[in-house]
Write a protein that holds these residues in place. Structure first.
Motif, short mmCIF file in Angstrom:
data_model
loop_
_atom_site.label_atom_id
_atom_site.label_comp_id
_atom_site.label_asym_id
_atom_site.label_seq_id
_atom_site.Cartn_x
_atom_site.Cartn_y
_atom_site.Cartn_z
N TYR A 83 0.83 -1.20 0.00
CA TYR A 83 0.00 0.00 0.00
C TYR A 83 0.87 1.26 0.00
O TYR A 83 0.63 2.20 -0.77
CB TYR A 83 -0.94 -0.01 1.21
CG TYR A 83 -1.81 1.21 1.32
CD1 TYR A 83 -2.97 1.31 0.56
CD2 TYR A 83 -1.48 2.26 2.17
CE1 TYR A 83 -3.79 2.43 0.65
CE2 TYR A 83 -2.28 3.39 2.26
CZ TYR A 83 -3.43 3.47 1.51
OH TYR A 83 -4.23 4.58 1.58
N PHE A 84 1.87 1.28 0.84
CA PHE A 84 2.74 2.46 0.92
C PHE A 84 3.85 2.42 -0.12
O PHE A 84 4.26 3.47 -0.63
CB PHE A 84 3.31 2.61 2.33
CG PHE A 84 2.27 3.05 3.32
CD1 PHE A 84 1.89 4.37 3.40
CD2 PHE A 84 1.63 2.13 4.12
CE1 PHE A 84 0.90 4.79 4.28
CE2 PHE A 84 0.63 2.53 5.00
CZ PHE A 84 0.27 3.86 5.08
N VAL A 99 -0.63 8.94 10.98
CA VAL A 99 -2.08 9.09 10.83
C VAL A 99 -2.58 8.23 9.66
O VAL A 99 -3.57 7.51 9.78
CB VAL A 99 -2.46 10.59 10.64
CG1 VAL A 99 -3.93 10.74 10.23
CG2 VAL A 99 -2.18 11.37 11.91
N ALA A 100 -1.86 8.29 8.52
CA ALA A 100 -2.24 7.48 7.36
C ALA A 100 -2.13 5.99 7.67
O ALA A 100 -2.97 5.19 7.27
CB ALA A 100 -1.37 7.84 6.16
N LEU A 101 -1.08 5.61 8.38
CA LEU A 101 -0.87 4.21 8.76
C LEU A 101 -1.98 3.73 9.69
O LEU A 101 -2.53 2.65 9.50
CB LEU A 101 0.50 4.04 9.41
CG LEU A 101 0.87 2.64 9.87
CD1 LEU A 101 1.00 1.70 8.67
CD2 LEU A 101 2.18 2.66 10.65
N ALA A 102 -2.31 4.54 10.68
CA ALA A 102 -3.38 4.18 11.62
C ALA A 102 -4.70 4.02 10.88
O ALA A 102 -5.47 3.10 11.16
CB ALA A 102 -3.49 5.23 12.72
N ASP A 103 -4.94 4.90 9.92
CA ASP A 103 -6.16 4.81 9.12
C ASP A 103 -6.16 3.52 8.30
O ASP A 103 -7.17 2.82 8.24
CB ASP A 103 -6.27 6.03 8.21
CG ASP A 103 -7.57 6.06 7.43
OD1 ASP A 103 -8.64 5.87 8.06
OD2 ASP A 103 -7.52 6.25 6.20
N LEU A 105 -4.43 0.69 8.86
CA LEU A 105 -4.47 -0.50 9.72
C LEU A 105 -5.72 -0.55 10.60
O LEU A 105 -5.92 -1.54 11.31
CB LEU A 105 -3.22 -0.54 10.61
CG LEU A 105 -1.88 -0.71 9.90
CD1 LEU A 105 -0.73 -0.60 10.90
CD2 LEU A 105 -1.82 -2.03 9.15
N LYS A 106 -6.51 0.50 10.56
CA LYS A 106 -7.73 0.60 11.37
C LYS A 106 -7.42 0.44 12.86
O LYS A 106 -8.01 -0.39 13.57
CB LYS A 106 -8.78 -0.42 10.90
CG LYS A 106 -9.24 -0.16 9.48
CD LYS A 106 -10.19 -1.22 9.00
CE LYS A 106 -10.70 -1.02 7.61
NZ LYS A 106 -9.86 -0.46 6.61
N ILE A 107 -6.45 1.24 13.30
CA ILE A 107 -6.09 1.27 14.71
C ILE A 107 -6.22 2.71 15.20
O ILE A 107 -6.22 3.65 14.41
CB ILE A 107 -4.64 0.76 14.97
CG1 ILE A 107 -3.62 1.60 14.20
CG2 ILE A 107 -4.52 -0.71 14.63
CD1 ILE A 107 -2.16 1.27 14.51
N ASN A 108 -6.35 2.86 16.51
CA ASN A 108 -6.39 4.17 17.13
C ASN A 108 -4.96 4.55 17.48
O ASN A 108 -4.30 3.85 18.26
CB ASN A 108 -7.27 4.13 18.38
CG ASN A 108 -7.41 5.49 19.02
OD1 ASN A 108 -6.72 6.44 18.68
ND2 ASN A 108 -8.33 5.56 19.97
N ALA A 146 4.79 -2.33 11.51
CA ALA A 146 3.63 -1.89 12.29
C ALA A 146 2.44 -2.82 12.12
O ALA A 146 1.66 -3.02 13.05
CB ALA A 146 3.24 -0.47 11.88
N ALA A 147 2.30 -3.40 10.95
CA ALA A 147 1.17 -4.31 10.70
C ALA A 147 1.20 -5.49 11.66
O ALA A 147 0.15 -5.97 12.09
CB ALA A 147 1.17 -4.78 9.25
#
Length: 170
Positions: A83-84, A99-103, A105-108, A146-147
């Motif tokens: 993706y990146f 912020v983009a990564l959290a979005d 990965l659907k994490i807070n 991070a994943a």
């Protein structure tokens, strides 16, 4: 039966991998790596781009030894990487990327400890700075690392413990 040209190129690619990673590998390990490179990178030993594919993978492996095709969660982590990596020369500041990564990965992001963010970057061979600018291709390895964290933090599906499920069929 492999041709002499094929065998010579196969050995050359193995030597390239070993030179870049700084480690020797067994023939069976190289065979498995080649099989995975064929699957995920569309490697063809005799193609013109085989050398660059092996070099790219070896550099990823050198930067992040955890970059392995053999983990059970590789497909999910690979999707985050792609993706990146496939983003067209997008640049992010460190904070924008998180912020983009959290979005993605659907994490807070508030649930991610500060030290963990630094760890993700360090595992990818980068230093984290919220204001620094990074290329998306460099950040792809951060996303891969991070994943794993995101996958491990997701709630695991619960097994049903209802009596109907536990009764034996007569």
């Amino acid at each position: 039966m492999a041709t002499k040209k094929y065998v010579a190129k196969y050995r050359l690619l193995k030597e390239t991998y070993e030179r870049i990673t700084g480690k020797g590998i067994s023939d069976i390990t190289w065979y498995r790596i080649v099989a995975s490179l064929k699957q995920y990178f569309s490697l063809s030993i005799e193609s013109a781009n085989a050398q660059s594919i092996v070099e790219t993978y070896a550099q990823l492996k050198r930067k992040c030894p955890a970059f392995s095709f053999r983990t059970s969660d590789f497909s999910s982590r690979w999707q985050a990487f792609k993706y990146f990596y496939d983003a067209r020369e997008v640049q992010y500041t460190g904070q924008q990327f998180l912020v983009a990564l959290a979005d993605y990965l659907k994490i807070n992001l508030d649930d991610v400890p500060r030290s963990t963010r630094y760890y993700w970057f360090s595992q990818a061979g980068l230093s984290y700075n919220a204001g620094s600018t990074y290329h998306s291709k460099d950040l792809a390895l951060v996303a891969f690392v991070a994943a794993k964290w995101a996958i491990n933090k997701r709630p695991q599906p619960m097994k049903s413990a209802t009596i109907e499920v536990l009764t034996l069929v007569k």
